[in-house]
Design an enzyme around this catalytic site. Structure first.
Site: not given
Length: 445
Positions: A19-20, A23
Site C-alpha cells: 500500500h505504501e 504512495h
C-alpha cells in the site's frame, strides 16, 4: 498460536508495505521528495539512504510500514526544492498520490487471484445436499445431487463461487435463477425466491443453510478407532463406511451421525457398515460422558469423508481477467455490505477486527499456501476499499478534501479539516471498538 501470530504479521507486512509502495511510486513520478520509506514501525534497526535522498529503513515493529514525504519546504529552500514539497503540488497530483495506495492493494489482489488461477486450485464441487422441504431451496425444487452450473447467467466452477454469488442475494432479498444438473442428467433451471433479506448474522449460523443450500456431504467413513472404545468393541474397522445407525437411515453425513450417537448414550444401537463392498450388521453402545453439564454418547471413533473436488485452472490472460473481475466484484460487494450494515439490513456482527483477522490468517496458513494467498487477496481488497471510504484520517478522507478544493477553487479551511479529523477519529474509534467486541464475542461463544 505462534503460527497465527507469524501469519498475521506477514500478511500485514506485505499488504501495508505494498500500500505504501503505491504512495511512494506515484509521489516519485510527481516529483515529490520522499524522506523515508520504512518497513515496520518504531525504532529503526537498519537504514540506507539512496541517491535521491530517500532513507530506506527497517523498523522494530514488523506490522506494515509508512512513507514520509516532504510536506512543506524548509524556510531557506530554493524554488526547485520548494517545488518538490507535497503541499505545493497541484490538487490533481496530490489526489493521484493519495489514491495510489488503495489502488495498489486492489492490483495486488488481482495478482494473487491470477496466480491462484494459473497454478490451479482444488475446491469443493458445487453439488447440493437434500434441502428441507420448508426451506426456500426446498420450495424451489432443489434435490440432493443437484450440481450448480450457473447463477443468474454467470458460470459457477466451484462451491466457493456459488456461495459468493448467493450471499449477495441472501443479504438483499429478491431471487436468483440457477441452472443445475440433476443426478439424472440434463440441465434444469430453478428460481430461488427470497422475499426478505437475510441479515447474515454470524450468531445464527450459515445463512446458506438457512436457505436450504448445503454442500453435499460424503458418507461418514471411519478414519480411526480408539483402543478400548465402544466402536472397537462393536467391531468397527478403519475404512468402514457407515450407512445406517438405529433408525437413522438414508443419506447420512458425519454431523447427523455424531448428533444421533450423542443423543443415545447407553443405548444399544444397530449399525450397518459397508466393508469391501459388503454390508455388515453390528451393534454399538455409546459410552455416556459428561460434557458441559450434560450427558452425551461417544463411541470413540474418528470420522471423515471425501467431498467431491474440482480443480479450477485458467491460462495466463484468462487468469488475469478472472482475477480482475473477482477483485472488482469483491470490492463492490464489500461496499454494498457496508451500506447494508449502515441501514440495518445486514448484522453489525459481520464487522471483524484484528483478532478475527489473525485467527483466519493462522487457519488459512495451516490449510496450505493456496488458502493463505486467497486470504491475502481478500484482506488486500478490504484494505483498499476501507482506505477509499470518505472518512477523515483515511486516504478517502483526503480525497474528499481535495474534491472540495476542486469545487471551491481553493483549499479547504483549516478549521474544517480539524473538525473533520476529530469526527473521523471518533468514528474510527467506534468502529474499532465494535470490531473488537465482535472479535471477543466470537472467541467466548
Amino acid at each position: 498460536m505462534f503460527l497465527t501470530l507469524i501469519a498475521f504479521a506477514v500478511a500485514l507486512g506485505i499488504l501495508i508495505t505494498f500500500h505504501e509502495l503505491g504512495h511512494y511510486w506515484v509521489a516519485r513520478i510527481c516529483g515529490v521528495r520522499v524522506l523515508r520509506f520504512s518497513i515496520g514501525f518504531g525504532r529503526v534497526l537498519l537504514r540506507r539512504t539512496d541517491r535521491h535522498g530517500t532513507e530506506w529503513a527497517v523498523s522494530a515493529i514488523p506490522l506494515g510500514g509508512y512513507v514520509k514525504m516532504q510536506d512543506d519546504p524548509p524556510p531557506d529552500a530554493s524554488r526547485a526544492e520548494a517545488g518538490r514539497a507535497f503541499n505545493n503540488q497541484s490538487v490533481w497530483r496530490r489526489m493521484a498520490i493519495v489514491v495510489a495506495g488503495p489502488l495498489f492493494n486492489l492490483v495486488l489482489a488481482v495478482v494473487f487471484y491470477a496466480a491462484l488461477d494459473m497454478a490451479g486450485t482444488r475446491m469443493p464441487a458445487p453439488i447440493l445436499s437434500q434441502p428441507e422441504a420448508s426451506s426456500p431451496a426446498g420450495r424451489a425444487g432443489f434435490m440432493a445431487g443437484d450440481r450448480i452450473l450457473a447463477i443468474d447467467g454467470h458460470a459457477v466452477a466451484s462451491w466457493n463461487d456459488a456461495r459468493w454469488r448467493l450471499l449477495d442475494v441472501l443479504s438483499s432479498g429478491g431471487q436468483a435463477v440457477l441452472d443445475v444438473r440433476p443426478t439424472a442428467g440434463g440441465v434444469q433451471r430453478r428460481t430461488l425466491v427470497l422475499k426478505t433479506g437475510n441479515r447474515l448474522d454470524p450468531s445464527q449460523g450459515d445463512p446458506l443453510a438457512w436457505a436450504g443450500l448445503r454442500l453435499e456431504q460424503p458418507p461418514p467413513v471411519v478414519r480411526e478407532v480408539g483402543p478400548g472404545s465402544p466402536g472397537q468393541a462393536a467391531g468397527l474397522q478403519v475404512g468402514d463406511t457407515i450407512t445406517a445407525v438405529g433408525d437413522l437411515t438414508g443419506t447420512l453425513d458425519a454431523s447427523a451421525l455424531v448428533a444421533y450417537i450423542q443423543q443415545h448414550a447407553g443405548v444399544s444401537l444397530p449399525m450397518t457398515v459397508m466393508r469391501g463392498g459388503v454390508p455388515i450388521s453390528l451393534h454399538v453402545v455409546p459410552r455416556p460422558e459428561e460434557i458441559d453439564g450434560r450427558k452425551v454418547g461417544r463411541i470413540g471413533i474418528m470420522l471423515g469423508g471425501d467431498v467431491p473436488m474440482v480443480t479450477v485452472r485458467y491460462g495466463v490472460l484468462d487468469s488475469v481477467w478472472h482475477g480482475a473481475r473477482r477483485t472488482g466484484e469483491t470490492a463492490w460487494m464489500s461496499l454494498r455490505m457496508m451500506g447494508r450494515m449502515a441501514v440495518g439490513d445486514v448484522s453489525w456482527r459481520n464487522l471483524s477486527g484484528p483478532v478475527t483477522m489473525a485467527d483466519y490468517a493462522g487457519q488459512s496458513a495451516r490449510i496450505g499456501l493456496a488458502a493463505y494467498v486467497a486470504y491475502l487477496a481478500l484482506i488486500s481488497i478490504s484494505l483498499g476499499v476501507l482506505n477509499l471510504l470518505p472518512i477523515p484520517l483515511l486516504d478517502g478522507g483526503h480525497l474528499l478534501y481535495y474534491l472540495l478544493e476542486v469545487v471551491r477553487g481553493r483549499p479547504v479551511p483549516e478549521r474544517w479539516m480539524q473538525i473533520g479529523q476529530r469526527t473521523g477519529l471518533g468514528l474510527l474509534v467506534c468502529l474499532m471498538g465494535l470490531a473488537l467486541f465482535n472479535d471477543f464475542a466470537r472467541l467466548f461463544t
